[in-house]
Design a protein around this motif. Structure first.
Motif, PDB file in Angstrom:
ATOM      1  N   THR A   1       0.757  -1.304   0.023  1.00 26.09           N
ATOM      2  CA  THR A   1       0.003   0.060  -0.137  1.00 26.09           C
ATOM      3  C   THR A   1       0.708   1.283   0.161  1.00 26.09           C
ATOM      4  OG1 THR A   1      -0.155  -0.098   2.377  1.00 26.09           O
ATOM      5  CG2 THR A   1      -1.919  -1.223   1.221  1.00 26.09           C
TER       6      THR A   1
ATOM      7  N   ARG B   1       2.923   4.413  -0.947  1.00 27.48           N
ATOM      8  CA  ARG B   1       3.415   5.151  -2.152  1.00 27.48           C
ATOM      9  C   ARG B   1       4.935   5.417  -2.239  1.00 27.48           C
ATOM     10  NH1 ARG B   1      -1.756   7.337  -0.864  1.00 27.48           N
ATOM     11  NH2 ARG B   1      -3.134   7.906  -2.850  1.00 27.48           N
TER      12      ARG B   1
ATOM     13  N   ASN C   1       3.888   0.338  -3.826  1.00 27.81           N
ATOM     14  CA  ASN C   1       2.688   1.113  -4.254  1.00 27.81           C
ATOM     15  C   ASN C   1       1.917   0.368  -5.449  1.00 27.81           C
ATOM     16  OD1 ASN C   1       0.830   3.332  -4.351  1.00 27.81           O
ATOM     17  ND2 ASN C   1       2.375   4.453  -5.863  1.00 27.81           N
TER      18      ASN C   1
ATOM     19  N   LEU D   1      -1.223  -0.935  -4.837  1.00 28.10           N
ATOM     20  CA  LEU D   1      -2.478  -0.470  -4.800  1.00 28.10           C
ATOM     21  C   LEU D   1      -2.691   0.572  -5.795  1.00 28.10           C
ATOM     22  CD1 LEU D   1      -5.148  -1.230  -3.100  1.00 28.10           C
ATOM     23  CD2 LEU D   1      -4.528   0.756  -1.624  1.00 28.10           C
ATOM     24  N   ALA D   2      -1.745   1.509  -6.184  1.00 32.72           N
ATOM     25  CA  ALA D   2      -1.854   2.551  -7.341  1.00 32.72           C
ATOM     26  C   ALA D   2      -2.621   1.742  -8.629  1.00 32.72           C
ATOM     27  CB  ALA D   2      -0.498   3.061  -7.716  1.00 32.72           C
ATOM     28  N   CYS D   3      -2.291   0.412  -8.973  1.00 31.23           N
ATOM     29  CA  CYS D   3      -2.838  -0.187  -9.979  1.00 31.23           C
ATOM     30  C   CYS D   3      -3.830  -1.219  -9.716  1.00 31.23           C
ATOM     31  CB  CYS D   3      -1.894  -0.594 -11.001  1.00 31.23           C
ATOM     32  SG  CYS D   3      -0.839   0.528 -11.832  1.00 31.23           S
TER      33      CYS D   3
ATOM     34  N   TYR E   1      -8.036   2.058   3.143  1.00 38.45           N
ATOM     35  CA  TYR E   1      -7.092   2.789   1.980  1.00 38.45           C
ATOM     36  C   TYR E   1      -7.955   3.271   0.752  1.00 38.45           C
ATOM     37  CZ  TYR E   1      -3.402   0.172   4.407  1.00 38.45           C
ATOM     38  OH  TYR E   1      -2.428  -0.389   5.500  1.00 38.45           O
ATOM     39  N   GLN E   2      -7.658   4.364   0.688  1.00 40.36           N
ATOM     40  CA  GLN E   2      -8.432   5.196  -0.608  1.00 40.36           C
ATOM     41  C   GLN E   2      -7.598   5.007  -1.789  1.00 40.36           C
ATOM     42  OE1 GLN E   2      -8.344   9.272   0.964  1.00 40.36           O
ATOM     43  NE2 GLN E   2     -10.591   9.192   0.574  1.00 40.36           N
ATOM     44  N   PHE E   3      -8.494   5.209  -3.010  1.00 39.56           N
ATOM     45  CA  PHE E   3      -7.670   5.288  -4.337  1.00 39.56           C
ATOM     46  C   PHE E   3      -7.182   3.925  -4.722  1.00 39.56           C
ATOM     47  CE2 PHE E   3      -7.494   9.739  -2.398  1.00 39.56           C
ATOM     48  CZ  PHE E   3      -8.409  10.457  -2.970  1.00 39.56           C
ATOM     49  N   HIS E   4      -7.846   3.158  -4.898  1.00 40.40           N
ATOM     50  CA  HIS E   4      -7.433   1.874  -5.525  1.00 40.40           C
ATOM     51  C   HIS E   4      -7.302   2.212  -7.005  1.00 40.40           C
ATOM     52  CE1 HIS E   4      -8.712  -0.907  -1.977  1.00 40.40           C
ATOM     53  NE2 HIS E   4      -8.535   0.126  -1.655  1.00 40.40           N
ATOM     54  N   GLY E   5      -6.098   1.635  -7.612  1.00 41.72           N
ATOM     55  CA  GLY E   5      -6.236   1.538  -9.172  1.00 41.72           C
ATOM     56  C   GLY E   5      -7.084   0.881  -9.894  1.00 41.72           C
ATOM     57  N   GLU E   6      -6.997   1.145 -11.234  1.00 42.26           N
ATOM     58  CA  GLU E   6      -7.900   0.283 -12.153  1.00 42.26           C
ATOM     59  C   GLU E   6      -7.110  -0.258 -13.336  1.00 42.26           C
ATOM     60  OE1 GLU E   6     -11.928   2.908 -11.925  1.00 42.26           O
ATOM     61  OE2 GLU E   6     -10.409   3.516 -13.497  1.00 42.26           O
TER      62      GLU E   6
END
Lengths: 152, 276
Positions: free
Chosen positions: A55, A57, A61, A63-65, A75-80
């Motif tokens: 998680t 950054r 990181n 979770l960024a994708c 956790y906010q802002f999970h990637g796509e």
């Protein structure tokens, strides 16, 4: 994508002193049939530390994708961009995760996913990252341990 | 070159100089690609990927911080500078919004003759004028004077479709830019295409990936708390992927500017745009 190179470099330095003779160096890793059976370190991966790398950054990181349902509350802002990872441990073995983390391009040459344990073959790597891996050997093992908890 | 333009861009053409980007607020700022070998099915402005409040700031010229630099440049336009004692107005006339028409949508390109002939973007053309015609000191890249005058030249074409030439002597720069676009760089080992062709519309963490169009540059960015050039943005992308960036104003980024402009061929010029 906001990266904190300076902090990351510090984390890297902190680990640099812990390299042991039994740790497999990036150039010595052999990916065979999409898998690396032998762990990169003697010390078993720790899923809780793995979650921190996953998680963070400044760390993996991941979770960024990659979206993970069970992390939605914390956790906010999970990637796509990448594959959602819920239940992923039912699809792959630890050895396969290891190969994907070390260098996913041996299996998927066009993927956007970085190689997290490689030091060579980069084009114009910025000075402070040149010759360094994104994650340490132990961090790779920790992330694998975390991924192995993602069962349906 | 024949163009297939969507309704949005066609309206922009008709409305010409008085076309307000505000009219795009409810619309989808996109056009169909103009070239058969274009890699995208639909060419979409970065405007489309930004949140409503960011768009609203761009849509209101009184709120758009980039307009302040434009105002300053309008003053600078008629001020003499350098040993030749000339101002921009001495060669280009008193109304830059008229005389600069056609510049913003067609740069970068080859300009000037003989030994002076070179491939230039607007910034480099401004410095050519300053050093050769005005005998003045060149402006520094991404400093207010340079940004303002670049905005002015681009703004004269606001609403006009991007229309860069990629044939003839520009072909080599186009190919170089294309090669850079698809080359992986840095420790994260990514090419422009991985985010801006394969994944536009997707989120990377909190970032909504756009097509990386440059029709709004120089643009005000909230992250910068200021205005910056397309080359500054290229540099930022390269740093994000932990690469050693190319130099602003130099050949690699000029080539990439041409190639990315071509990827946005037909999009209306939005300069100065507002982005996050």
């Amino acid at each position: 994508m906001k990266l904190y190179p300076a902090l990351f470099a510090l984390a890297g330095l902190a680990y640099a002193g812990t390299v042991t003779a039994s740790e497999i160096a990036p150039d010595d890793v052999k990916i065979v049939d999409g898998a690396v059976e032998q762990p990169l370190t003697d010390s078993p991966g720790d899923p809780e530390r793995g979650l921190v790398s996953f998680t963070g950054r400044k760390a993996g990181n991941c979770l960024a994708c990659h979206y993970v349902e069970s992390l939605q509350d914390d956790y906010q802002f999970h990637g796509e961009v990448g594959t959602p990872l819920d239940g992923i441990a039912d699809a792959y073995t630890a050895a396969e995760f290891r190969a994907k983390l070390i260098n996913p391009k041996t299996e998927l040459p066009d993927t956007i996913m970085p190689a997290f344990y490689r030091t060579s073959g980069f084009n114009r790597a910025a000075g402070k990252f040149d010759g360094k891996t994104i994650l340490t050997a132990q961090e790779i093992e920790d992330v694998i341990a975390y991924l192995m908890t993602l069962k349906d | 070159m024949k163009k297939l333009l969507s309704l949005t861009a066609a309206l922009a053409l008709v409305a010409g100089a008085t076309f307000a980007v505000a009219e795009l607020a409810d619309g989808y700022v996109s056009v169909k690609p103009t070239a058969e070998d274009h890699p995208l099915d639909e060419v979409i402005s970065g405007y489309q990927f930004r949140i409503e409040s960011t768009r609203a700031t761009q849509d209101d010229d009184f709120e758009n911080p980039g307009m302040l630099l434009l105002d300053q440049a309008l003053d600078t336009w008629s001020e003499a500078d350098g040993a030749a004692g000339k101002s921009c107005a001495d060669c280009h006339g008193d109304d830059p919004i008229v005389s600069m028409k056609g510049a913003g949508s067609t740069f970068p390109k080859f300009t000037e003759k003989g030994d002076h002939r070179a491939f230039r973007n607007i910034e480099n053309q401004i410095n050519f004028c300053r050093t050769e015609r005005m005998e003045a000191k060149p402006w520094k890249y991404d400093k207010p004077d340079m940004l303002g005058m670049t905005i002015l030249a681009r703004h004269a074409d606001r609403g006009e479709p991007v229309n860069v030439a990629v044939d003839g002597d520009a072909a080599a720069m186009f190919e170089k830019g294309k090669e850079i676009y698809y080359t992986r760089y840095g420790q994260l080992d990514m090419a422009c295409s991985h985010c801006h062709e394969d994944n536009y519309g997707n989120y990377i963490r909190a970032d909504h990936l756009s097509q990386g169009q440059i029709n709004g540059f120089p643009t005000y960015r909230f992250k910068w708390q200021g205005v910056g050039s397309a080359h500054r943005r290229f540099k930022g992308c390269m740093k994000n992927i932990r690469a050693e960036p190319f130099n602003v104003g130099e050949e690699e980024f000029l080539a990439l500017e041409l190639y990315t402009a071509w990827r946005g061929q037909g999009l209306p010029i939005e300069t100065p745009a507002v982005r996050n």
